[in-house]
Scaffold this motif. Structure first.
Motif, PDB file in Angstrom:
ATOM      1  N   LYS A  87       0.850  -1.273   0.098  1.00 51.96           N
ATOM      2  CA  LYS A  87      -0.007   0.125   0.111  1.00 51.96           C
ATOM      3  C   LYS A  87       0.914   1.358   0.067  1.00 51.96           C
ATOM      4  CE  LYS A  87      -3.762   2.393   2.431  1.00 51.96           C
ATOM      5  NZ  LYS A  87      -4.837   2.240   3.538  1.00 51.96           N
ATOM      6  N   HIS A  88       1.852   1.506   0.942  1.00 51.89           N
ATOM      7  CA  HIS A  88       2.784   2.604   0.981  1.00 51.89           C
ATOM      8  C   HIS A  88       4.036   2.378   0.282  1.00 51.89           C
ATOM      9  CE1 HIS A  88      -0.361   4.271   3.889  1.00 51.89           C
ATOM     10  NE2 HIS A  88      -0.027   3.111   4.506  1.00 51.89           N
ATOM     11  N   ASN A  89       4.307   1.130  -0.118  1.00 51.61           N
ATOM     12  CA  ASN A  89       5.659   0.881  -1.001  1.00 51.61           C
ATOM     13  C   ASN A  89       6.866   1.117   0.002  1.00 51.61           C
ATOM     14  OD1 ASN A  89       7.089  -0.100  -3.051  1.00 51.61           O
ATOM     15  ND2 ASN A  89       7.586   1.584  -3.922  1.00 51.61           N
ATOM     16  N   THR A  90       6.773   0.606   1.385  1.00 49.08           N
ATOM     17  CA  THR A  90       7.745   0.700   2.174  1.00 49.08           C
ATOM     18  C   THR A  90       8.402  -0.624   2.210  1.00 49.08           C
ATOM     19  OG1 THR A  90       6.270   0.608   4.011  1.00 49.08           O
ATOM     20  CG2 THR A  90       7.060   2.935   3.128  1.00 49.08           C
ATOM     21  N   LYS A  91       9.603  -0.648   2.690  1.00 53.01           N
ATOM     22  CA  LYS A  91      10.168  -2.030   2.916  1.00 53.01           C
ATOM     23  C   LYS A  91      10.951  -2.078   4.201  1.00 53.01           C
ATOM     24  CE  LYS A  91      12.761  -1.719  -0.945  1.00 53.01           C
ATOM     25  NZ  LYS A  91      13.457  -2.391  -2.068  1.00 53.01           N
ATOM     26  N   ARG A  92      10.960  -3.215   4.813  1.00 48.94           N
ATOM     27  CA  ARG A  92      11.718  -3.464   6.130  1.00 48.94           C
ATOM     28  C   ARG A  92      12.840  -4.743   5.831  1.00 48.94           C
ATOM     29  NH1 ARG A  92       9.405  -1.504  11.023  1.00 48.94           N
ATOM     30  NH2 ARG A  92       7.127  -0.672  10.828  1.00 48.94           N
ATOM     31  N   ARG A  93      13.794  -4.718   6.379  1.00 52.46           N
ATOM     32  CA  ARG A  93      14.994  -5.909   5.894  1.00 52.46           C
ATOM     33  C   ARG A  93      14.549  -6.815   6.899  1.00 52.46           C
ATOM     34  NH1 ARG A  93      19.429  -4.422   3.323  1.00 52.46           N
ATOM     35  NH2 ARG A  93      20.080  -2.103   3.151  1.00 52.46           N
ATOM     36  N   VAL A  94      14.676  -8.009   6.222  1.00 51.02           N
ATOM     37  CA  VAL A  94      14.507  -9.349   6.973  1.00 51.02           C
ATOM     38  C   VAL A  94      15.665 -10.262   7.019  1.00 51.02           C
ATOM     39  CG1 VAL A  94      13.215 -11.604   6.322  1.00 51.02           C
ATOM     40  CG2 VAL A  94      12.053  -9.301   5.913  1.00 51.02           C
ATOM     41  N   ARG A  95      15.797 -10.690   8.233  1.00 55.52           N
ATOM     42  CA  ARG A  95      17.399 -11.514   8.378  1.00 55.52           C
ATOM     43  C   ARG A  95      16.865 -12.951   9.062  1.00 55.52           C
ATOM     44  NH1 ARG A  95      21.500  -7.001  10.968  1.00 55.52           N
ATOM     45  NH2 ARG A  95      21.750  -6.084   8.886  1.00 55.52           N
ATOM     46  N   ARG A  96      17.324 -13.821   8.617  1.00 59.35           N
ATOM     47  CA  ARG A  96      17.451 -15.413   8.936  1.00 59.35           C
ATOM     48  C   ARG A  96      18.652 -15.824   9.597  1.00 59.35           C
ATOM     49  NH1 ARG A  96      18.926 -19.971   5.615  1.00 59.35           N
ATOM     50  NH2 ARG A  96      18.000 -21.866   6.381  1.00 59.35           N
ATOM     51  N   ARG A  97      18.701 -15.814  10.903  1.00 60.00           N
ATOM     52  CA  ARG A  97      19.544 -16.188  11.634  1.00 60.00           C
ATOM     53  C   ARG A  97      19.143 -17.661  12.455  1.00 60.00           C
ATOM     54  NH1 ARG A  97      23.186 -11.934  12.179  1.00 60.00           N
ATOM     55  NH2 ARG A  97      23.207 -10.820  10.320  1.00 60.00           N
ATOM     56  N   PRO A  98      20.229 -18.321  12.940  1.00 61.62           N
ATOM     57  CA  PRO A  98      20.118 -19.596  13.709  1.00 61.62           C
ATOM     58  C   PRO A  98      19.986 -19.297  15.255  1.00 61.62           C
ATOM     59  CG  PRO A  98      22.409 -19.274  12.909  1.00 61.62           C
ATOM     60  CD  PRO A  98      21.729 -18.197  12.396  1.00 61.62           C
ATOM     61  N   ARG A  99      19.396 -20.255  15.722  1.00 61.76           N
ATOM     62  CA  ARG A  99      19.317 -20.052  17.424  1.00 61.76           C
ATOM     63  C   ARG A  99      20.659 -20.604  17.824  1.00 61.76           C
ATOM     64  NH1 ARG A  99      15.321 -19.521  20.871  1.00 61.76           N
ATOM     65  NH2 ARG A  99      13.577 -20.450  19.433  1.00 61.76           N
ATOM     66  N   PHE A 100      21.088 -20.153  18.855  1.00 58.99           N
ATOM     67  CA  PHE A 100      22.478 -20.034  19.407  1.00 58.99           C
ATOM     68  C   PHE A 100      22.353 -21.446  20.140  1.00 58.99           C
ATOM     69  CE2 PHE A 100      25.968 -19.623  22.561  1.00 58.99           C
ATOM     70  CZ  PHE A 100      27.028 -19.938  21.688  1.00 58.99           C
ATOM     71  N   VAL A 101      23.592 -22.284  19.892  1.00 56.98           N
ATOM     72  CA  VAL A 101      23.785 -23.581  20.549  1.00 56.98           C
ATOM     73  C   VAL A 101      25.329 -23.685  20.908  1.00 56.98           C
ATOM     74  CG1 VAL A 101      23.749 -25.926  20.594  1.00 56.98           C
ATOM     75  CG2 VAL A 101      22.080 -24.876  19.227  1.00 56.98           C
ATOM     76  N   SER A 102      25.546 -23.685  22.379  1.00 54.59           N
ATOM     77  CA  SER A 102      26.729 -23.371  22.802  1.00 54.59           C
ATOM     78  C   SER A 102      27.469 -24.978  22.664  1.00 54.59           C
ATOM     79  CB  SER A 102      27.031 -23.280  24.203  1.00 54.59           C
ATOM     80  OG  SER A 102      26.348 -24.143  25.167  1.00 54.59           O
ATOM     81  N   MET A 103      28.706 -24.843  22.986  1.00 57.86           N
ATOM     82  CA  MET A 103      29.879 -26.209  23.079  1.00 57.86           C
ATOM     83  C   MET A 103      28.947 -27.044  23.835  1.00 57.86           C
ATOM     84  SD  MET A 103      33.324 -25.302  22.054  1.00 57.86           S
ATOM     85  CE  MET A 103      34.164 -24.350  20.531  1.00 57.86           C
ATOM     86  N   LYS A 104      28.890 -26.463  25.206  1.00 54.75           N
ATOM     87  CA  LYS A 104      28.164 -27.255  26.246  1.00 54.75           C
ATOM     88  C   LYS A 104      27.186 -27.840  26.029  1.00 54.75           C
ATOM     89  CE  LYS A 104      30.915 -25.045  30.038  1.00 54.75           C
ATOM     90  NZ  LYS A 104      30.737 -24.335  31.330  1.00 54.75           N
ATOM     91  N   GLU A 105      26.103 -27.357  25.353  1.00 56.79           N
ATOM     92  CA  GLU A 105      24.601 -27.675  25.048  1.00 56.79           C
ATOM     93  C   GLU A 105      24.858 -28.887  23.830  1.00 56.79           C
ATOM     94  OE1 GLU A 105      21.322 -24.741  24.688  1.00 56.79           O
ATOM     95  OE2 GLU A 105      23.186 -23.496  24.173  1.00 56.79           O
ATOM     96  N   VAL A 106      25.922 -28.736  22.892  1.00 53.01           N
ATOM     97  CA  VAL A 106      26.034 -29.703  21.886  1.00 53.01           C
ATOM     98  C   VAL A 106      26.679 -31.269  22.584  1.00 53.01           C
ATOM     99  CG1 VAL A 106      27.549 -30.341  19.940  1.00 53.01           C
ATOM    100  CG2 VAL A 106      26.631 -28.187  20.131  1.00 53.01           C
ATOM    101  N   GLU A 107      27.830 -30.963  23.598  1.00 55.95           N
ATOM    102  CA  GLU A 107      28.100 -32.038  24.373  1.00 55.95           C
ATOM    103  C   GLU A 107      26.974 -32.817  25.122  1.00 55.95           C
ATOM    104  OE1 GLU A 107      31.109 -30.517  26.626  1.00 55.95           O
ATOM    105  OE2 GLU A 107      32.752 -30.308  24.706  1.00 55.95           O
ATOM    106  N   ALA A 108      26.007 -32.023  25.701  1.00 53.72           N
ATOM    107  CA  ALA A 108      25.067 -32.561  26.531  1.00 53.72           C
ATOM    108  C   ALA A 108      24.112 -33.331  25.649  1.00 53.72           C
ATOM    109  CB  ALA A 108      24.398 -31.445  27.583  1.00 53.72           C
ATOM    110  N   LYS A 109      23.674 -32.664  24.563  1.00 57.27           N
ATOM    111  CA  LYS A 109      22.755 -33.406  23.583  1.00 57.27           C
ATOM    112  C   LYS A 109      23.215 -34.621  22.788  1.00 57.27           C
ATOM    113  CE  LYS A 109      19.826 -29.120  22.742  1.00 57.27           C
ATOM    114  NZ  LYS A 109      19.255 -28.560  21.643  1.00 57.27           N
ATOM    115  N   ALA A 110      24.486 -34.575  22.695  1.00 55.90           N
ATOM    116  CA  ALA A 110      24.968 -35.681  21.860  1.00 55.90           C
ATOM    117  C   ALA A 110      25.257 -36.755  22.773  1.00 55.90           C
ATOM    118  CB  ALA A 110      26.471 -35.328  21.482  1.00 55.90           C
ATOM    119  N   ALA A 111      25.392 -36.357  24.203  1.00 59.67           N
ATOM    120  CA  ALA A 111      25.197 -37.705  25.138  1.00 59.67           C
ATOM    121  C   ALA A 111      24.153 -38.260  25.310  1.00 59.67           C
ATOM    122  CB  ALA A 111      25.861 -37.370  26.441  1.00 59.67           C
ATOM    123  N   GLN A 112      22.869 -37.667  24.984  1.00 55.73           N
ATOM    124  CA  GLN A 112      21.666 -38.340  25.205  1.00 55.73           C
ATOM    125  C   GLN A 112      21.506 -39.654  24.552  1.00 55.73           C
ATOM    126  OE1 GLN A 112      18.935 -35.145  24.089  1.00 55.73           O
ATOM    127  NE2 GLN A 112      19.408 -33.863  25.623  1.00 55.73           N
TER     128      GLN A 112
END
Length: 445
Positions: A420-445
């Motif tokens: 309607k107004h021909n205005t634009k906003r930027r869009v970004r696609r970023r991952p949810r952060f996973v720390s090394m400790k979280e990776v080790e904990a999940k990999a051990a499950q």
């Protein structure tokens, strides 16, 4: 060391001086005349950079083979409100439309045009510099705009190519305000060639229609090529309700098994070992820099990843920051490998990558889709729904609403647009952060 920004600049200039597109083999030959670059490096650049679209050409008659066509692309547009004196500042170019056609009558006489003929004006130059187009000459820039900005040229009549009559199914016939041109020719798949009953060139009648819109001379002669490029860039606009052929595609170096991190290895359960087609790494993300010959791991993987996951950041911390917008470190390209998107795997798969989608708010903040903003308004789609749509077609547009307002999200340009107004906003696609400790904990499950 390969200067990738120089390759982008040189390739863009060559394409824009050759009707906007070229086969990759010919483009490589022409780039080599200016700068030494391997075919692999050029291929990586045109696939990775948003400046280019990769499409497949029509198979050659002599051997049945085809080469990839590289098409120059830009998200820049001519501001529609500027010609109505209704716009002061925006992210579109403030230029006289007829000057883009090289046909402004005021530019030829004593009376000055009310609208800018200066591509390097105070308003235009920063926009061109942001898109790295400030070194492109006027001829190249105007051709680039013509094949990218759909508002500059008349539409191709989709009814003309249907039916059996002289004008197909077009009820307006010679009074049609749209261009009568063979749609299959524009789409690069007309099997009749010179024997086709539909037009493959601009006729006297069509020329009159174009001249009424201020389009003259060589631009008219080049229009069949410009329309073909416009189709390669946006096939949906020419389909008339049909799906785009599979040969036309935008290449953004999609995640494949060759650059996807192995989920089984993260859990120490990959039975293929060195024969695995996926990347073996101890994190669900991997940051690499290209040194001109090889991709090498960046140090401080977790630090870079944490910065990248915050949509506010355009640079990673440190003395040698990664630019998350251009995906480079100084002049060297950078890439991020990751595990498969979480929407592509069953829920019981762990350590997939959860992608979050954000739009820029009124206060320079970033708001996740599906999450209430500062006025408690929520968009009609969530990050998960956008990610599913993106995985299905990374070049499509998605409609989203917030309250009574409706918007279009362009995956191709990563903008949210208000029609309607021909205005634009930027869009970004970023991952949810996973720390090394979280990776080790999940990999051990």
């Amino acid at each position: 060391m390969t200067d990738y920004f120089a390759i982008i600049r040189i390739a863009t200039s060559i394409l824009c001086s050759n009707k906007g597109s070229m086969e990759i083999s010919e483009l490589h030959r022409r780039v080599l005349q200016v700068q030494n670059v391997s075919e692999a490096d050029l291929w990586y650049t045109v696939c990775k950079c948003a400046r280019f679209t990769v499409a497949q050409s029509t198979p050659r008659a002599n051997d049945g083979e085809s080469d990839c066509i590289i098409v120059a692309k830009t998200s820049l547009r001519i501001c529609k409100k500027y010609s109505k004196n209704e716009c002061d500042e925006c992210k579109d170019l403030h230029l006289c439309k007829f000057y883009v056609f090289w046909n402004c009558r005021y530019g030829k006489g004593r009376k000055e045009c009310n609208f800018s003929h200066d591509i390097h004006s105070q308003h235009n130059f920063p926009l061109l510099r942001e898109c790295r187009l400030h070194e492109l000459n006027e001829d190249g820039l105007f051709l680039l705009l013509l094949q990218n900005d759909p508002s500059l040229l008349p539409e191709v009549c989709i009814h003309y190519s249907k039916g059996t009559g002289v004008f197909g199914d077009c009820t307006f016939k010679e009074r049609c305000s749209k261009l009568h041109l063979c749609l299959h020719f524009v789409q690069g798949r007309c099997k009749f060639g010179s024997q086709c009953k539909r037009l493959h060139s601009i006729t006297k009648h069509s020329r009159s229609l174009l001249e009424e819109r201020g389009i003259i001379g060589e631009i008219i002669n080049d229009l069949p090529y410009i329309y073909q490029n416009a189709y390669r860039l946006n096939p949906q606009a020419f389909d008339g309700g049909t799906s785009a052929p599979s040969c036309v595609q935008v290449q953004t170096v999609p995640q494949t098994e060759e650059n996807e991190i192995c989920l089984h290895f993260l859990r120490h359960r990959c039975k293929f070992n060195d024969q695995c087609s996926c990347v073996h790494f101890n994190l669900p993300y991997k940051w690499e820099v290209f040194d001109g010959t090889y991709w090498r791991d960046l140090t401080n993987q977790e630090e870079i990843e944490q910065a990248y996951c915050d949509p506010r950041n355009e640079l990673s911390p440190g003395s040698q920051p990664v630019n998350f917008v251009s995906m480079s470190r100084f002049f060297d390209p950078v890439r991020r490998l990751s595990t498969a998107s979480s929407v592509c795997k069953p829920k019981h798969y762990i350590l997939t990558t959860e992608w979050l989608w954000y739009y820029k708010g009124d206060r320079e903040n970033w708001i996740e889709y599906g999450v209430p903003d500062d006025k408690n308004r929520v968009t009609s789609v969530t990050s998960t729904e956008l990610e599913r749509a993106f995985q299905m077609n990374s070049t499509s547009e998605v409609t989203v609403s917030k309250g009574k307002r409706h918007y279009y999200i362009s995956f191709r340009d990563m903008y949210q647009r208000n029609p309607k107004h021909n205005t634009k906003r930027r869009v970004r696609r970023r991952p949810r952060f996973v720390s090394m400790k979280e990776v080790e904990a999940k990999a051990a499950q």
